[in-house]
Design a protein around this motif. Structure first.
Motif, mmCIF file in Angstrom:
data_model
loop_
_atom_site.group_PDB
_atom_site.id
_atom_site.type_symbol
_atom_site.label_atom_id
_atom_site.label_comp_id
_atom_site.label_asym_id
_atom_site.label_seq_id
_atom_site.Cartn_x
_atom_site.Cartn_y
_atom_site.Cartn_z
ATOM 1 N N ALA A 6 0.836 -1.199 0.000
ATOM 2 C CA ALA A 6 0.000 0.000 0.000
ATOM 3 C C ALA A 6 0.873 1.251 0.000
ATOM 4 N N GLU A 7 0.382 2.293 -0.671
ATOM 5 C CA GLU A 7 1.087 3.571 -0.649
ATOM 6 C C GLU A 7 0.937 4.238 0.715
ATOM 7 N N LYS A 8 -0.270 4.154 1.272
ATOM 8 C CA LYS A 8 -0.571 4.719 2.587
ATOM 9 C C LYS A 8 -1.418 3.718 3.349
ATOM 10 N N VAL A 9 -1.236 3.670 4.661
ATOM 11 C CA VAL A 9 -2.011 2.777 5.508
ATOM 12 C C VAL A 9 -2.674 3.605 6.602
ATOM 13 N N VAL A 10 -3.994 3.443 6.757
ATOM 14 C CA VAL A 10 -4.728 4.066 7.857
ATOM 15 C C VAL A 10 -5.454 2.953 8.579
ATOM 16 N N VAL A 11 -5.170 2.806 9.864
ATOM 17 C CA VAL A 11 -5.769 1.765 10.692
ATOM 18 C C VAL A 11 -6.665 2.438 11.724
ATOM 19 N N PHE A 32 -7.616 9.978 18.832
ATOM 20 C CA PHE A 32 -6.204 10.337 18.752
ATOM 21 C C PHE A 32 -5.582 9.632 17.557
ATOM 22 N N LYS A 33 -4.372 10.054 17.194
ATOM 23 C CA LYS A 33 -3.662 9.397 16.105
ATOM 24 C C LYS A 33 -2.203 9.185 16.473
ATOM 25 N N LEU A 34 -1.626 8.184 15.860
ATOM 26 C CA LEU A 34 -0.191 7.903 15.883
ATOM 27 C C LEU A 34 0.231 7.769 14.430
ATOM 28 N N GLU A 35 1.408 8.233 14.095
ATOM 29 C CA GLU A 35 1.867 8.184 12.703
ATOM 30 C C GLU A 35 3.310 7.707 12.631
ATOM 31 N N THR A 36 3.657 7.132 11.505
ATOM 32 C CA THR A 36 5.051 6.774 11.265
ATOM 33 C C THR A 36 5.847 8.057 11.014
ATOM 34 N N ILE A 65 0.410 -3.373 12.986
ATOM 35 C CA ILE A 65 0.430 -2.895 11.595
ATOM 36 C C ILE A 65 1.205 -1.584 11.498
ATOM 37 N N LEU A 66 0.977 -0.669 12.450
ATOM 38 C CA LEU A 66 1.712 0.598 12.425
ATOM 39 C C LEU A 66 3.207 0.368 12.638
ATOM 40 N N ALA A 67 3.568 -0.548 13.529
ATOM 41 C CA ALA A 67 4.985 -0.866 13.757
ATOM 42 C C ALA A 67 5.620 -1.427 12.486
ATOM 43 N N LYS A 73 9.433 1.823 6.619
ATOM 44 C CA LYS A 73 9.508 3.234 6.230
ATOM 45 C C LYS A 73 8.356 3.614 5.295
ATOM 46 N N SER A 74 7.165 3.120 5.628
ATOM 47 C CA SER A 74 5.956 3.390 4.851
ATOM 48 C C SER A 74 5.154 4.514 5.494
ATOM 49 N N LEU A 75 4.225 5.076 4.734
ATOM 50 C CA LEU A 75 3.300 6.071 5.264
ATOM 51 C C LEU A 75 2.208 5.336 6.029
ATOM 52 N N GLY A 76 2.078 5.623 7.309
ATOM 53 C CA GLY A 76 1.076 4.923 8.114
ATOM 54 C C GLY A 76 0.524 5.793 9.221
ATOM 55 N N THR A 77 -0.779 5.629 9.485
ATOM 56 C CA THR A 77 -1.463 6.345 10.557
ATOM 57 C C THR A 77 -2.358 5.357 11.293
ATOM 58 N N LEU A 78 -2.336 5.423 12.603
ATOM 59 C CA LEU A 78 -3.236 4.639 13.453
ATOM 60 C C LEU A 78 -4.138 5.616 14.186
ATOM 61 N N CYS A 79 -5.444 5.515 13.977
ATOM 62 C CA CYS A 79 -6.426 6.357 14.666
ATOM 63 C C CYS A 79 -7.119 5.510 15.713
#
Length: 127
Positions: A6-11, A32-36, A65-67, A73-79
């Motif tokens: 995936a280009e971007k991951v949002v969990v 809240f969010k956490l991001e790479t 998944i975020l880890a 080194k991918s684009l990732g966000t955990l909400c």
């Protein structure tokens, strides 16, 4: 997971009270969010949420998944949302999804949001 590119991951996930540093209000909806690091460098895809409180913990599949995104080194966000269950958390999830996927129609129960009423059928993981 090696087959997914995936280009971007949002969990989307939920906060469990025992993992939050401080007291979570029982009658208030929080998100809240956490991001790479890579996601922070290019800018957040989710603008309506604050960053997760320092010292708090997210565990489970969403955190894994975020880890993995961070290691690759991918684009990732955990909400994450609070409370774990309920209509108010689902409304917040809908609003995040509308922001991330503006081309998808979420009204009328397309993804089942309007039909979920029983906590036994609500998952800790919304996706």
């Amino acid at each position: 997971m090696d087959g997914i590119r995936a280009e971007k991951v949002v969990v989307l996930d939920s906060i469990q009270g025992r993992n939050f540093r401080g007291k979570l209000p029982p009658d208030e909806t929080l998100g809240f969010k956490l991001e790479t690091n890579e996601q922070r460098l290019v800018g957040s895809v989710v603008r309506g949420l604050d960053y997760f409180t320092s010292g708090s913990v997210v565990d489970g599949l969403g955190a894994a998944i975020l880890a993995r995104c961070q290691m690759r080194k991918s684009l990732g966000t955990l909400c994450v949302t609070w409370p774990e269950f309920g209509g108010s958390a689902m409304l917040m999830v809908k609003s995040v999804l509308r922001e991330v996927l503006p081309e998808v129609e979420f009204g009328g129960g397309l993804l089942g949001f309007d039909r979920i009423r029983d906590p036994l059928f609500e998952s800790d993981l919304y996706t």
